[in-house]
Design a protein around this motif. Structure first.
Motif, PDB file in Angstrom:
ATOM      1  N   CYS A 101       0.659  -3.438  -1.931  1.00 33.29           N
ATOM      2  CA  CYS A 101       1.566  -3.563  -0.784  1.00 33.29           C
ATOM      3  C   CYS A 101       1.235  -4.778   0.076  1.00 33.29           C
ATOM      4  N   ASP A 145       1.073  -0.288   3.636  1.00 36.54           N
ATOM      5  CA  ASP A 145       2.503  -0.412   3.919  1.00 36.54           C
ATOM      6  C   ASP A 145       3.226   0.431   2.876  1.00 36.54           C
ATOM      7  N   HIS A 146       3.634   1.635   3.258  1.00 39.68           N
ATOM      8  CA  HIS A 146       4.150   2.591   2.279  1.00 39.68           C
ATOM      9  C   HIS A 146       5.511   2.207   1.720  1.00 39.68           C
ATOM     10  N   GLU A 147       6.333   1.543   2.514  1.00 35.64           N
ATOM     11  CA  GLU A 147       7.618   1.096   1.990  1.00 35.64           C
ATOM     12  C   GLU A 147       7.414   0.061   0.892  1.00 35.64           C
ATOM     13  N   ARG A 150       5.967   1.822  -2.231  1.00 32.36           N
ATOM     14  CA  ARG A 150       6.945   2.600  -3.000  1.00 32.36           C
ATOM     15  C   ARG A 150       7.794   1.716  -3.907  1.00 32.36           C
ATOM     16  N   SER A 151       8.024   0.488  -3.489  1.00 33.22           N
ATOM     17  CA  SER A 151       8.850  -0.422  -4.290  1.00 33.22           C
ATOM     18  C   SER A 151       8.028  -1.295  -5.237  1.00 33.22           C
TER      19      SER A 151
END
Length: 363
Positions: A101, A145-147, A150-151
């Motif tokens: 991330c 940074d989880h967003e 996730r991507s």
């Protein structure tokens, strides 16, 4: 730094990576394996061979700060999205997750903060401040940074050890899910046997999705899972970013302090591991032997899978249970220097080979 490779060119993976990126920048499309003449290598069916990189991040307790520095430089150079998979062991887990991330620049301060909180305490068994979940897992998850995670397209795997049998299991960190789901796997992967309670996981055994298994640190069983990386990720190239030196390769004058540190830490660990199952305990005390065997096995790997392994010298590393924030900071900075040196020499080698190719007569 010591560089191991299964080819005559020590930095072969970096060279292939640089050529693949240059070809992609020029022609677009995916990363492909190209030769010194910028020609795409094809398989027997005439199809271009994709450049499939697996990064293996072994563990090492607080010495993981060295590979954290290596990851940070790769992030600075924009290499985050190039691998097809990352396989992280123990302390390598936060390094791999932060790389996924683009938060690698926060990992060295993360290690330093653990020392300031006095996370490591040797002689008080069950010390409430030695709480892995509260002091490591929660801050680590908060750091990410989880967003972005996730991507992240490359898959991230880790290793856990079955508590009773001592058998290693490869588990994917499903970062596309809620951290409360994969956070337990990360906790198990970093639970040093005897220092923190084992973690119960469900669904890690193939074909038995509801079976519960107590697990601990994957380094106890698979400290350098080279074969597993080949089987699961199916790479064309493997890069190993080790935070600790391999003691069997160090000369006596260089490794004297390191061997002494390793010896007394083993005895301290023994005091904590008296109630650890025998299989897991044996694996923990044979980690260096297992790493040495994996490095020897590198030379037997199919020649189409090229490997490069980076190991710091003893003077560049810190101990597994290091409690000096100054030494930890210097080790992280040294990890950055080592990676910059590798990239510099690899770029120079690629340019040199390209120059030699231009001098060859046209056929």
């Amino acid at each position: 730094m010591r560089v191991f490779s299964n080819t005559p060119r020590p930095l072969v993976v970096f060279e292939a990576w640089i050529r693949a990126r240059a070809h992609q920048k020029k022609n677009g499309g995916p990363l492909l394996i190209v030769d010194e003449h910028d020609n795409v290598i094809c398989d027997k069916h005439g199809r271009p061979k994709p450049f499939r990189l697996a990064i293996v991040a072994p563990g090492g307790g607080m010495s993981g700060v060295v590979s954290a520095g290596m990851f940070e430089v790769l992030q600075e150079e924009g290499y985050n999205d190039d691998p097809v998979g990352l396989l992280a062991v123990s302390a390598g887990v936060p390094n791999a997750l932060a790389f996924g991330c683009k938060k690698s620049h926060e990992v060295i301060p993360f290690y330093e903060n653990l020392i300031q909180q006095r996370f490591i305490r040797f002689f008080t068994r069950g010390d409430p401040r030695m709480r892995l979940y509260d002091d490591v897992i929660v801050p680590m998850i908060r750091m990410l940074d989880h967003e972005a995670l996730r991507s992240y397209k490359p898959k991230i795997y880790t290793v856990v050890t079955e508590w009773e049998s001592g058998k290693g299991r490869i588990v994917r960190l499903r970062v596309e899910e809620n951290p409360s789901e994969w956070g337990m796997v990360a906790q198990a992967a970093m639970t040093i046997p005897g220092f923190s309670p084992e973690v119960e996981l469900t669904g890690i055994i193939p074909g038995e999705p509801h079976r519960k298994v107590k697990c601990a640190d994957g380094a106890s069983s698979l400290p350098l899972p080279l074969g597993e990386a080949m089987r699961i990720i199916r790479p064309s190239h493997i890069l190993i970013l080790a935070p600790r030196p391999t003691i069997f390769d160090l000369p006596a004058w260089e490794s004297r302090r390191y061997r002494w540190t390793d010896w007394w830490e083993s005895w301290i660990a023994l005091l904590f591991m008296l109630d650890v199952p025998a299989a897991t305990r044996r694996g923990t005390f044979s980690m260096d032997d297992q790493v040495s065997k994996s490095l020897k096995r590198m030379h037997e790997i199919h020649p189409r899978i090229e490997c490069t392994a980076l190991f710091p010298k003893a003077s560049s590393a810190v101990s597994v249970l290091e409690s000096d924030p100054g030494r930890v900071h210097k080790a992280g900075e040294r990890g950055k220097e080592l990676m910059r040196e590798c990239l510099l020499h690899a770029h120079m080698a690629v340019k040199r080979h390209q120059g030699d190719a231009k001098l060859e007569p046209a056929s």
